[in-house]
Scaffold this active site. Structure first.
Site, PDB file in Angstrom:
ATOM      1  N   GLU A   1      24.991   9.841  61.659  1.00 53.64           N
ATOM      2  CA  GLU A   1      25.696  11.073  61.317  1.00 53.64           C
ATOM      3  C   GLU A   1      26.876  10.765  60.395  1.00 53.64           C
ATOM      4  O   GLU A   1      27.603   9.790  60.618  1.00 53.64           O
ATOM      5  CB  GLU A   1      26.199  11.731  62.604  1.00 53.64           C
ATOM      6  CG  GLU A   1      26.771  13.116  62.434  1.00 53.64           C
ATOM      7  CD  GLU A   1      27.128  13.741  63.775  1.00 53.64           C
ATOM      8  OE1 GLU A   1      26.576  14.800  64.105  1.00 53.64           O
ATOM      9  OE2 GLU A   1      27.952  13.155  64.502  1.00 53.64           O
TER      10      GLU A   1
ATOM     11  N   TYR B   1      28.126  18.027  55.760  1.00 47.41           N
ATOM     12  CA  TYR B   1      27.610  17.339  56.948  1.00 47.41           C
ATOM     13  C   TYR B   1      26.230  16.780  56.658  1.00 47.41           C
ATOM     14  O   TYR B   1      25.375  17.458  56.074  1.00 47.41           O
ATOM     15  CB  TYR B   1      27.521  18.296  58.135  1.00 47.41           C
ATOM     16  CG  TYR B   1      26.768  17.723  59.324  1.00 47.41           C
ATOM     17  CD1 TYR B   1      27.419  16.929  60.262  1.00 47.41           C
ATOM     18  CD2 TYR B   1      25.400  17.936  59.471  1.00 47.41           C
ATOM     19  CE1 TYR B   1      26.724  16.376  61.326  1.00 47.41           C
ATOM     20  CE2 TYR B   1      24.702  17.379  60.541  1.00 47.41           C
ATOM     21  CZ  TYR B   1      25.373  16.602  61.462  1.00 47.41           C
ATOM     22  OH  TYR B   1      24.693  16.039  62.512  1.00 47.41           O
TER      23      TYR B   1
END
Length: 385
Positions: free
Chosen positions: A196, A108
């Protein structure tokens, strides 16, 4: 402003973030053509402004061209419901056909603004993939953070620290560092409020890719990015919010029963708070701004009443630039034109307040004039019930 995954990946690719080969399509025939170009085995991904698409059936793997076309046929036009769309869901109008990659690990990466520091913060985690919010809540130690200093961006030293912190093998560190610094450049270049990559993948041959991407753009900076305005998809936005933006109104639909019309964001937030304190629930955030005229007031009132959940309306205005008599004139005109059936409570203070109250009381319409915010909130909540 939110944009689609494929649009976000386009921005990332321009700044050097590696992304899979992909093509956005609008028909099963186009899906078949794209799949054939990529070798047959592809991922078909619904494009909506919401996360959780995989759990909702919006991400599927096709083994060959025919299966890609069949999946696209079933996906296009479907109502995709995820935890972010709510029960009303979103209609899928386009899908992304993307090459499959040999995934070794899912990680991530993300950048958000830390309002305490007043600086962007780069986040990374070895626990990528779905449910990153749950991981952050239950195991915050798994989220690594580096503050991005103004003028420096994410430095190679910081990126290497994050790469080793995520446990990446030495062969992949160089590519990961390049991707992370590129993500930080993209975030700054487009004035994003959020960037993101989840998941950020490591492949079996030691390469890294942005397998998914999400970018939210700061509306206040869009005047500097006329090209990015073209990425706006009005079909993905609430129709009332789109309508409000055409008149320079700040409107956000909520799920309560008390409609709110206020001037000033701070007063709007306080108004919603006091409605909750009085036992009610706001149906919207609506800031008409300090310089609104009677036409804007009329349009604001019309948009507010277009929400069928609204059972009563609270108008809370402090008359400074927007004079109370101007507000009252616009409200009376709107109420007559729209033949308003729901109760309306008005609390106003400031410039020409007595004239404003006179216009309301002599209008012959059913307005309740309140003395103070508490009185206004208690009256409107009682009427909404």
């Amino acid at each position: 402003m939110k944009i689609h995954e494929y649009q976000a990946k386009g921005i990332l690719a321009q700044h050097g973030v590696p992304v899979p080969r992909g093509e956005v399509v609008y028909s099963p025939e186009e899906a078949a053509g794209a799949a054939k170009t990529m070798g047959g085995s592809v991922v078909v991904k619904a494009q909506i402004h919401a996360g959780g698409r995989g759990k909702g059936g919006g991400v599927k793997i096709a083994k060959d061209v025919d299966e890609a076309a069949e999946i696209a046929k079933n996906m296009l036009g479907m109502k995709l419901v995820t935890h972010q769309t709510g029960p009303e869901g979103r209609i899928v109008q386009r899908v992304l056909i993307e090459e499959t990659l040999p995934i070794e690990r899912e990680l991530y990466l993300g950048i958000v603004l830390d309002r305490v520091q007043g600086k962007p913060v780069f986040m990374a985690s070895a626990a990528g993939g779905v449910d990153i919010e749950e991981i952050a809540a239950k195991s915050p130690e798994l989220i690594l953070k580096e503050t991005i200093e103004s003028g420096l961006g994410l430095t190679p030293f910081q990126a290497r620290k994050l790469a080793f912190g995520m446990g990446l093998p030495a062969v992949a560190v160089g590519g990961a560092v390049a991707a992370m610094t590129a993500l930080a450049r993209a975030y700054a270049a487009v004035d994003a409020s959020l960037a993101e990559i989840n998941p950020f993948i490591l492949t079996t041959d030691g390469k890294v890719y942005a397998l998914d991407a999400k970018i939210n753009l700061d509306d206040n900076a869009l005047y500097r990015h006329k090209d990015l305005l073209e990425l706006r998809d009005l079909n993905e936005e609430d129709p009332l919010e789109v309508e409000a933006s055409r008149y320079g109104l700040n409107y956000i639909k909520l799920d309560g029963t008390v409609g709110c019309m206020v001037n000033g964001a701070g007063l709007a937030m306080a108004t919603m708070d006091i409605i909750k304190y009085a036992g009610g629930s706001p149906a919207n955030f609506l800031d008409v701004g300090g310089g609104a005229n009677s036409d804007q007031i009329k349009n604001a009132f019309r948009i507010l009443l277009s929400d069928r959940n609204v059972k009563a309306v609270l108008i809370n205005i402090f008359g400074g630039i927007l004079r109370c008599d101007t507000l009252a004139t616009g409200v009376v005109a709107a109420a007559r034109e729209l033949q308003v059936q729901v109760p309306v409570v008005v609390r106003m203070e400031g410039t020409n307040v007595q004239e404003g109250k006179r216009i309301l009381t002599e209008s012959g319409l059913n307005f309740a004039v309140a003395d103070g915010m508490r009185d206004a909130a208690e009256k409107v909540v009682r009427l909404a019930q």
